[in-house]
Design an enzyme around this catalytic site. Structure first.
Site, PDB file in Angstrom:
ATOM      1  N   GLN A  84       2.740   4.718   7.442  1.00 24.94           N
ATOM      2  CA  GLN A  84       2.662   5.692   8.539  1.00 24.94           C
ATOM      3  C   GLN A  84       2.711   7.127   8.005  1.00 24.94           C
ATOM      4  O   GLN A  84       3.399   7.987   8.559  1.00 24.94           O
ATOM      5  CB  GLN A  84       3.784   5.451   9.538  1.00 24.94           C
ATOM      6  CG  GLN A  84       3.532   4.284  10.471  1.00 24.94           C
ATOM      7  CD  GLN A  84       2.330   4.513  11.402  1.00 24.94           C
ATOM      8  OE1 GLN A  84       1.947   5.637  11.702  1.00 24.94           O
ATOM      9  NE2 GLN A  84       1.730   3.413  11.840  1.00 24.94           N
ATOM     10  N   SER A  85       1.985   7.398   6.954  1.00 25.92           N
ATOM     11  CA  SER A  85       1.996   8.731   6.351  1.00 25.92           C
ATOM     12  C   SER A  85       1.306   9.764   7.242  1.00 25.92           C
ATOM     13  O   SER A  85       0.131   9.622   7.580  1.00 25.92           O
ATOM     14  CB  SER A  85       1.286   8.668   4.993  1.00 25.92           C
ATOM     15  OG  SER A  85       1.040   9.969   4.506  1.00 25.92           O
ATOM     16  N   ASN A  86       2.049  10.822   7.585  1.00 32.28           N
ATOM     17  CA  ASN A  86       1.437  11.946   8.300  1.00 32.28           C
ATOM     18  C   ASN A  86       0.532  12.737   7.360  1.00 32.28           C
ATOM     19  O   ASN A  86      -0.456  13.322   7.782  1.00 32.28           O
ATOM     20  CB  ASN A  86       2.525  12.883   8.837  1.00 32.28           C
ATOM     21  CG  ASN A  86       3.472  12.161   9.769  1.00 32.28           C
ATOM     22  OD1 ASN A  86       3.042  11.608  10.774  1.00 32.28           O
ATOM     23  ND2 ASN A  86       4.758  12.152   9.430  1.00 32.28           N
TER      24      ASN A  86
END
Ligand SMILES: *Cc1c(COP(=O)(O)O)cnc(C)c1O
Length: 334
Positions: A84-86
């Site tokens: 879930q890397s921004n």
């Protein structure tokens, strides 16, 4: 005030809406003053409103990183992050805007449910046209994996530009030198800056930038991944290198980190995080994220409870974004 930071000699590709707004949090402050004795003036710097595909702090870094990539004639951006890397999502959007391809490597730092694996930032990565090349197990040497992907692309005749995790190198940190200059130009004198710290570029840029403009503001990084001393070392190393680009000297004592809000680890929800997120949502109508800004905000509340600030201090929480990741964590909130 009045000192100018020397970021103009670096290549830059415009991606965001700057300066971001600085807003007072008066309803939050009045609710907190029923509970705590010493509540400072609370402000929020809206780096969740940087404007690039749901915003966030990586946009500032990417303006300088993509600037350098274009200067070098690159045609493809490579980066890596947690599932879930921004940062991966903002890099995907930046690539689209700059007409570059984007290849992502995602590290499965923890196994959660279907929503974590597919929704939130992952959904946006794909919508933005990035290619998720691989999902690698936790603990993989992600930097080495990116280098080998870059070799493969070069062999195909492409020109890759590798962006480190979180965009955290001296070039990326220049984005937060810019934020420091915005804070220094704020209508009120800023005494404290509080934010979530992970891959370190945000805090390193802020610390180096505030030094460069001779600001007395203190920066407190709330760790989302590792113990205080390790995070201080990592932030300090990058802040010193960033300071060198600006001709500003950074001291180790400039780097303050609170590691009490990590909980069981990176991306693992905590009660303090969910409480902090509901408090800000219900008092100010502002959404945080479970991995970074929610824990960072829990750290801000903890520091208020500890009476770390004076009542007259202007304390700025930098909202580093991440709201897209919330949709990978539905089961935590419902
Ligand atoms: C990456 C990120 C951070 C941490 O910033 P670093 O520069 O990596 O320390 C904080 N908040 C959000 C929402 C992020 O995506």
């Amino acid at each position: 005030m009045g000192f100018v930071v020397q970021t103009t000699r670096f290549a830059r590709f415009p991606l965001g809406h700057f300066p971001t707004p600085l807003e007072p949090m008066e309803r939050l402050a009045s609710v907190l003053s029923r509970k705590y004795r010493r509540v400072p003036n609370l402000w929020i710097k809206r780096d969740d409103c940087t404007g690039l595909a749901t915003g966030g702090n990586k946009t500032r870094k990417l303006e300088f990183l993509v600037g350098e990539a274009l200067e070098q004639g690159a045609d493809t951006l490579i980066t890596q992050g947690a599932t879930q890397s921004n940062h991966a999502r903002q890099t995907a959007a930046a690539a689209a805007r700059a007409g570059l391809e984007c290849r992502l490597l995602l590290e499965q730092r923890q196994i959660r449910d279907e929503e974590y694996e597919r929704s939130g930032n992952v959904l946006l990565d794909e919508l933005l046209g990035a290619q998720i090349v691989d999902r690698l197990p936790a603990g993989t040497d992600m930097a080495a994996a990116m280098d080998s992907l870059a070799d493969d692309l070069r062999a195909e005749g492409r020109k890759p530009y590798v962006i480190p995790g979180g965009g955290s190198n001296p070039v990326g940190a220049l984005g937060y030198v810019e934020c420091a200059a915005e804070l220094d130009a704020a209508p009120v004198p800023v005494d404290w800056v509080v934010h979530a710290t992970g891959s370190t570029g945000t805090q390193a840029g802020l610390v180096a930038g505030l030094r460069a403009v001779h600001s007395p503001a203190l920066v407190l990084g709330v760790s989302v991944r590792q113990p205080e001393q390790k995070q201080v070392d990592a932030v300090y190393t990058l802040a010193a290198r960033t300071g060198e680009l600006l001709g500003a000297e950074v001291l180790r004592d400039d780097v303050l980190v609170d590691d009490r809000w990590v909980g069981d680890g990176y991306g693992v929800p905590t009660e303090a995080m969910t409480d902090a997120m509901s408090l800000l949502a219900t008092t100010e109508g502002i959404l945080l994220d479970p991995v970074y800004s929610g824990k960072g905000f829990a750290g801000l509340l903890g520091a208020i409870a500890d009476e770390r600030f004076d009542e007259t201090d202007n304390v700025v929480f930098v909202h580093t974004g991440g709201v897209a990741g919330l949709f990978g964590y539905r089961s935590t909130f419902q």
